[in-house]
Design a protein around this motif. Sequence first.
Motif, PDB file in Angstrom:
ATOM      1  N   VAL B  72       0.847  -1.197   0.000  1.00  0.00           N
ATOM      2  CA  VAL B  72       0.000   0.000   0.000  1.00  0.00           C
ATOM      3  C   VAL B  72       0.883   1.249   0.000  1.00  0.00           C
ATOM      4  O   VAL B  72       0.619   2.220  -0.728  1.00  0.00           O
ATOM      5  N   LEU B 107      -6.650  11.928   0.474  1.00  0.00           N
ATOM      6  CA  LEU B 107      -6.867  10.521   0.836  1.00  0.00           C
ATOM      7  C   LEU B 107      -5.573   9.718   0.666  1.00  0.00           C
ATOM      8  O   LEU B 107      -5.202   8.915   1.528  1.00  0.00           O
ATOM      9  N   ARG B 109      -2.526  10.846   0.769  1.00  0.00           N
ATOM     10  CA  ARG B 109      -1.584  11.227   1.815  1.00  0.00           C
ATOM     11  C   ARG B 109      -1.954  10.568   3.139  1.00  0.00           C
ATOM     12  O   ARG B 109      -1.091  10.021   3.828  1.00  0.00           O
ATOM     13  N   ASN B 110      -3.247  10.600   3.480  1.00  0.00           N
ATOM     14  CA  ASN B 110      -3.670   9.983   4.739  1.00  0.00           C
ATOM     15  C   ASN B 110      -3.363   8.485   4.743  1.00  0.00           C
ATOM     16  O   ASN B 110      -2.860   7.946   5.736  1.00  0.00           O
ATOM     17  N   MET B 111      -3.694   7.816   3.628  1.00  0.00           N
ATOM     18  CA  MET B 111      -3.443   6.373   3.574  1.00  0.00           C
ATOM     19  C   MET B 111      -1.951   6.086   3.729  1.00  0.00           C
ATOM     20  O   MET B 111      -1.547   5.136   4.402  1.00  0.00           O
ATOM     21  N   ARG B 113       0.294   7.980   5.248  1.00  0.00           N
ATOM     22  CA  ARG B 113       0.701   8.289   6.617  1.00  0.00           C
ATOM     23  C   ARG B 113       0.281   7.201   7.594  1.00  0.00           C
ATOM     24  O   ARG B 113       1.085   6.703   8.382  1.00  0.00           O
ATOM     25  N   TRP B 114      -1.004   6.824   7.518  1.00  0.00           N
ATOM     26  CA  TRP B 114      -1.494   5.867   8.516  1.00  0.00           C
ATOM     27  C   TRP B 114      -0.941   4.466   8.272  1.00  0.00           C
ATOM     28  O   TRP B 114      -0.706   3.713   9.223  1.00  0.00           O
ATOM     29  N   SER B 115      -0.705   4.087   7.008  1.00  0.00           N
ATOM     30  CA  SER B 115      -0.085   2.760   6.830  1.00  0.00           C
ATOM     31  C   SER B 115       1.354   2.780   7.298  1.00  0.00           C
ATOM     32  O   SER B 115       1.857   1.754   7.750  1.00  0.00           O
TER      33      SER B 115
ATOM     34  N   PHE D  61      -8.388  -5.232   6.028  1.00  0.00           N
ATOM     35  CA  PHE D  61      -7.441  -4.207   6.449  1.00  0.00           C
ATOM     36  C   PHE D  61      -7.523  -2.979   5.556  1.00  0.00           C
ATOM     37  O   PHE D  61      -7.513  -1.840   6.036  1.00  0.00           O
ATOM     38  N   LEU D  62      -7.632  -3.210   4.246  1.00  0.00           N
ATOM     39  CA  LEU D  62      -7.663  -2.083   3.306  1.00  0.00           C
ATOM     40  C   LEU D  62      -8.901  -1.217   3.556  1.00  0.00           C
ATOM     41  O   LEU D  62      -8.820   0.017   3.564  1.00  0.00           O
ATOM     42  N   LEU D  65      -8.331   0.815   6.617  1.00  0.00           N
ATOM     43  CA  LEU D  65      -7.387   1.900   6.335  1.00  0.00           C
ATOM     44  C   LEU D  65      -8.074   3.034   5.602  1.00  0.00           C
ATOM     45  O   LEU D  65      -7.866   4.220   5.911  1.00  0.00           O
ATOM     46  N   LEU D  68     -10.343   4.928   8.018  1.00  0.00           N
ATOM     47  CA  LEU D  68      -9.506   5.769   8.875  1.00  0.00           C
ATOM     48  C   LEU D  68      -9.008   6.998   8.121  1.00  0.00           C
ATOM     49  O   LEU D  68      -9.031   8.128   8.634  1.00  0.00           O
ATOM     50  N   SER D  69      -8.584   6.775   6.863  1.00  0.00           N
ATOM     51  CA  SER D  69      -7.997   7.872   6.092  1.00  0.00           C
ATOM     52  C   SER D  69      -9.042   8.894   5.667  1.00  0.00           C
ATOM     53  O   SER D  69      -8.717  10.062   5.449  1.00  0.00           O
ATOM     54  N   VAL D  70     -10.277   8.443   5.506  1.00  0.00           N
ATOM     55  CA  VAL D  70     -11.340   9.401   5.191  1.00  0.00           C
ATOM     56  C   VAL D  70     -11.666  10.241   6.426  1.00  0.00           C
ATOM     57  O   VAL D  70     -11.897  11.444   6.329  1.00  0.00           O
ATOM     58  N   VAL D  72      -9.691  10.725   9.377  1.00  0.00           N
ATOM     59  CA  VAL D  72      -8.623  11.446  10.080  1.00  0.00           C
ATOM     60  C   VAL D  72      -7.581  11.936   9.086  1.00  0.00           C
ATOM     61  O   VAL D  72      -7.011  11.140   8.335  1.00  0.00           O
ATOM     62  N   ASN D  73      -7.345  13.236   9.071  1.00  0.00           N
ATOM     63  CA  ASN D  73      -6.337  13.780   8.169  1.00  0.00           C
ATOM     64  C   ASN D  73      -4.951  13.727   8.800  1.00  0.00           C
ATOM     65  O   ASN D  73      -4.790  13.939  10.000  1.00  0.00           O
ATOM     66  N   ALA D  74      -3.958  13.473   7.962  1.00  0.00           N
ATOM     67  CA  ALA D  74      -2.575  13.544   8.416  1.00  0.00           C
ATOM     68  C   ALA D  74      -2.263  14.989   8.772  1.00  0.00           C
ATOM     69  O   ALA D  74      -2.765  15.900   8.121  1.00  0.00           O
TER      70      ALA D  74
END
Lengths: 242, 242, 261, 261
Positions: B72, B107, B109-111, B113-115, D61-62, D65, D68-70, D72-74
Motif C-alpha cells: 500500500v 486521501l 496522503r492519509n493512507m 501516513r497511517w499505513s 485491512f484495506l 485503512l 480511517l484515512s477518510v 482522520v487527516n494527516a
Amino acid sequence: MRREQTLADRITGSAVWRSVVRHGYPDTQRNQALIIASNVFLHIHPVKIKRYATKVTYTFCLGGLSFFMFLVLVMTGVLLMFYYVPSTDLAYQSMQDIEASVTFGQLMRNMHRWSAQGMVIAVFLHMGRVFYTGSYKPPREFNWVIGVLLLVTTFLLSFTGYLLPWDQLSFWAVTVGTAIGGAAPLLGQYVNFLLVGDYQIGQNTLVRWYTLHVIFLPLIAAFLMAVHFWRIRKDGGISGPL
Amino acid sequence: MRREQTLADRITGSAVWRSVVRHGYPDTQRNQALIIASNVFLHIHPVKIKRYATKVTYTFCLGGLSFFMFLVLVMTGVLLMFYYVPSTDLAYQSMQDIEASVTFGQLMRNMHRWSAQGMVIAVFLHMGRVFYTGSYKPPREFNWVIGVLLLVTTFLLSFTGYLLPWDQLSFWAVTVGTAIGGAAPLLGQYVNFLLVGDYQIGQNTLVRWYTLHVIFLPLIAAFLMAVHFWRIRKDGGISGPL
Amino acid sequence: MAELAERQPGQGYTPIDEAKRQRLLELVRGRAMARPTDLAEDEVMVWPSLVVVEAVSAVVFLLGLIVLSVLVNAPLTAHANPNQTPNPSKAPWYFLNLQELLLHMNAGLAGVIIPTIALVGIAAIPYIDRSPLGVGILGTSAKGRKIIAFTTVYTIIVQTVMVVLDEASDRQQFGLGAVLKDAGMPEIVYGQMLPSLIILGAIGVLMAMVQGIFRPTRREMIIALFTGFVVTYVMLTIFGTSFRGEGQELTMPWNLPLEHH
Amino acid sequence: MAELAERQPGQGYTPIDEAKRQRLLELVRGRAMARPTDLAEDEVMVWPSLVVVEAVSAVVFLLGLIVLSVLVNAPLTAHANPNQTPNPSKAPWYFLNLQELLLHMNAGLAGVIIPTIALVGIAAIPYIDRSPLGVGILGTSAKGRKIIAFTTVYTIIVQTVMVVLDEASDRQQFGLGAVLKDAGMPEIVYGQMLPSLIILGAIGVLMAMVQGIFRPTRREMIIALFTGFVVTYVMLTIFGTSFRGEGQELTMPWNLPLEHH
C-alpha cells in the motif's frame, strides 16, 4: 579419518555460518547444486542446463547484458538521485554540481547515460536474436509478448530520463517527442496533457517525468522482468536446436 | 463424451489464452497445485501447507499485514511522488496542493501516513509474535536476524518520510532525531554530516532523505523481504508445535 | 527444482562408498536440501559453467563501460530556454526514425498509428508462426539467411530512393500529394491515405518478390517482413540522426550543427 | 516444489479411472508442469485455504485503512522555520522512547549505545537459545506465560518509579549524579557509568527475582529479558508522547500543547 581443523573449517563449521550458508564449498556436484538451489538470487537458474545454452555465440549474452545494464542503471541512478532536485529552478544547477563538485559525479552520470543508450541497443538486438533463432515459438509465445512490452518500457525509461538535465537538448527533444504523442488521433490532446501535466513543459512535467523515470517505469520493468525470467525457466530454458 | 463448448471454453481453449495461463479452473487439486506453481507471484507459496499454518489466531496475519502495508505504501507513495517536489522552495506548497487540488490527494496522503504508522506497529508486533512462539529457533536463526534488520529498515523508512512535508513538525522532529544520531561516540559528527549533507538541515538534507525514502531504503527492504520470504519456505513454512 | 523430482531413489544403487556414506549421514542430520543431480551427456552444471560465463561477461562489459565513461562525457548544453528554439530540434536518437517519418506524412499516422501497428504486429508473430521449424538455428535455414540478405538490400535501396525522391518533391509524396492537394482533396487523402498506400505498396512488392524468388514457408515470409522492419528502423534512424540539418533539410553528416548528440 | 519430489511414481497404482486417464493424456500432450499432490491429513491446499485467508485479511485491512484515512487527516503544521523552535520539540513517536531516555543520561549512551546493544542482543537471541523447546506455543509454557505477566508488572512499576524519582531530583540520577558531579567527577562517571549501572541493576534484580521465583530454563529467562525490553519500549514511548510538555517537564496528557501528533 579426521583431518585437522583449519581456521576456515572452524568458521564454516560454526553455528552462525551454518545458519546463513547451507552448502559446502562448491567443488562437488552436490554443493554446486545446493549453491544454486539454496540462494534466493541464484535460484532463478536451474541447477543444470543444456550445454548449448552456455554458448556465447548463440545468445551473444544480449539478454543478460540488458539485465546487467538495468542493474548498473539502478545503482548509478540511485547515486545520482542523492544530488538531483527535480525542480525547474534547481535541476540544471544539480547537473552542474554533479559534474563539477560531487566525487565521481561526472563518472556516475556518464555511466548512467551510456548504459541507458546501451540498454536500448542491447534490448533491440536481443529481440533480433530471439526472432532470428525462432525462439518465440510455442511454448514461448507469451514470453515474446512480454519481451515486446519490455522493449517499449526501455524506450520510455530512456525518453523520460532525457528531460531531467533540463538543458536545451532535453527540453526541445521532449517538446518534439510529446508533440509526436500529441498527434495521436482522438486521444492526442489528453495524452499530451497527461504527459506534460500542464499547457507547456514546466515544473509539472519535470516532476511527472522524474517520477515515471525513477520509480513508476522501473517498477513496471521489474515486474515484466520477473515474469520474463520465470517463463524462461518454465519453458525449459533458452531455446536450442530440436 | 463431449460437452458443448461455451464462450468461456472457447476463450480458455484459444492459443492466446493457453500461452498465458497454463492451468485450468482451480476446482481440482491438480489445478489448485498448478495455479500456485505456475505463477511467478503465487509460487512464493508452496502448493500445500500444514493446517495449523492457516490459523489466524496463531500468526494474527502480522507478517502478511506488514507486507501488505508495504505494498500500500509503495502504491500511494508512487502516486504522491507525481505531485511532490523535494525542494525547500516547493515541498510545503506541494503538500498543500496535494491536500487541496489533487484528486484524492488528501486521501492518498492519509493512507500513506497511517499505513506507515501501522507498518511500524505491525512489524514490531510481528517480532513479538515470532519471539513468543519461539519461531526463531533452528533452522530459523538467520531469518530472525533478517527480521531485526527489516525492523530497523522500517524505522528508517518511516523516519526519512517524516521530513518530507517540510512543516514545523517534520523539521524539528528531524532536528531532534539527527541530534540523537550525532551524539554517537567517535563517529557522531560524521554520521550527522552524512545524514544532513550540510551544516544545517536544508536543501541537501531534503533531497538526501527523499532519495533514501523513495528508493534506497525501499530497495533494501525489498532485498531483505526476498530473503525473508525465501527462507520461510526453505525452513519448512512458518513454525508450528512439534 | 523440477529436475530434482525426476531422480527417483532406489534406482541402480552401487555398493556404498565413502562419498555416498557421507552424503547419507548428512541426509540423516537433516542438512540435505537438494539431491545431487545426475548429468546427462549434453548437460552441464550451472555452477560453474553458466555462472562463470555470466560473471566474465558482466566484468568485461563493466570495464568497457567505465573506460567509455572516463573518456566520453555525457552532453550538457545550455539551460533550458522555452523562448529559444534550436534549429533543428530533434528527439532522442531512437525516436528520430519517427521524426523522419513525420516529415513525409500526417503526424498522427507517422508518430502513433504506424508504430502502434508495428509493435502489435511484432507481438503477434508467435501466434501467426507456430511451427517449430528452425528453432535454435540463426535465420532458420540457408534459404532464410538468403531472404534476410535480399530483404536488407531491397529495403536499403527502396528507403534511400523514397527519402531522396520525396525530399526532391518538397515532401509531397513524390509530388503525388501536391497533385491531390491542388485538386482540393482533404488532408486525410494526401496526408494519410496516400502515404499508407505507398508504404503498403513497398511491403507488397517485397512480399511478391520474396514469394516469386524463394517460394518461402510462412516462417520465411515473416523473416522477410521482420527484416524489412529492422532495416527500415535503422535506415530512418540514420537519416534522422546524420542527414538532417537546419530546417530538417537533407545535409551531409559533416555539415550538421555540432551541438546535437 | 520440494513436496513434489517426495511423491514417487510407481507406488500403489489403482486401475486407471477417467480422471487419471485425462491426466495421463495431458502429461503426454506435454501440458503437465506439476503433479497433483496427495494431501496428508494435517495438510491443506494453499489454493484456496491460505490464499482466501490472505485475501480476506487484505480486504478487511484495506477497508479499515480507507475508513480511517477518510475520517482522520494527516497533520500538516506551518511551513518549516529554522528560527522558531517549538517547545517541546519532539522526534516521531517511535523514537520518543529514546528521547525520554536522553533526558536521564548522556546523549550518546541513550541515543546510540543502548539502542545498538538492544538490537544486537535481540538479533543474537537464536544463537543463545537453540533448544527446540516450546516452538509453536505462545509463551512456551504455563510457566513462561507467568514469567511474562510477572516481568510486565515489575517493569511497569520500576520504570514509573524511576522516571518520576529522577524527575523529582532534576534528572540527576535520583540525586546520585548531582553528588558525583559536585565531587568533581568527569561527565563519563555521572552521565554514562552511573546510568549504565542503574539500568544493569534493574535488569539484574529482574533476573534474580525470576530465577528465585520460577527456576526458569534458558528460554524462559530470555522471555523475561525480552518482555522487559518490550515493556520498557512501550512505557518510555508513553512517557515521551503523553507525559512530556513544555521544556520536557512531566505533565498530564490533557495539558500537552495540541499541535503535536
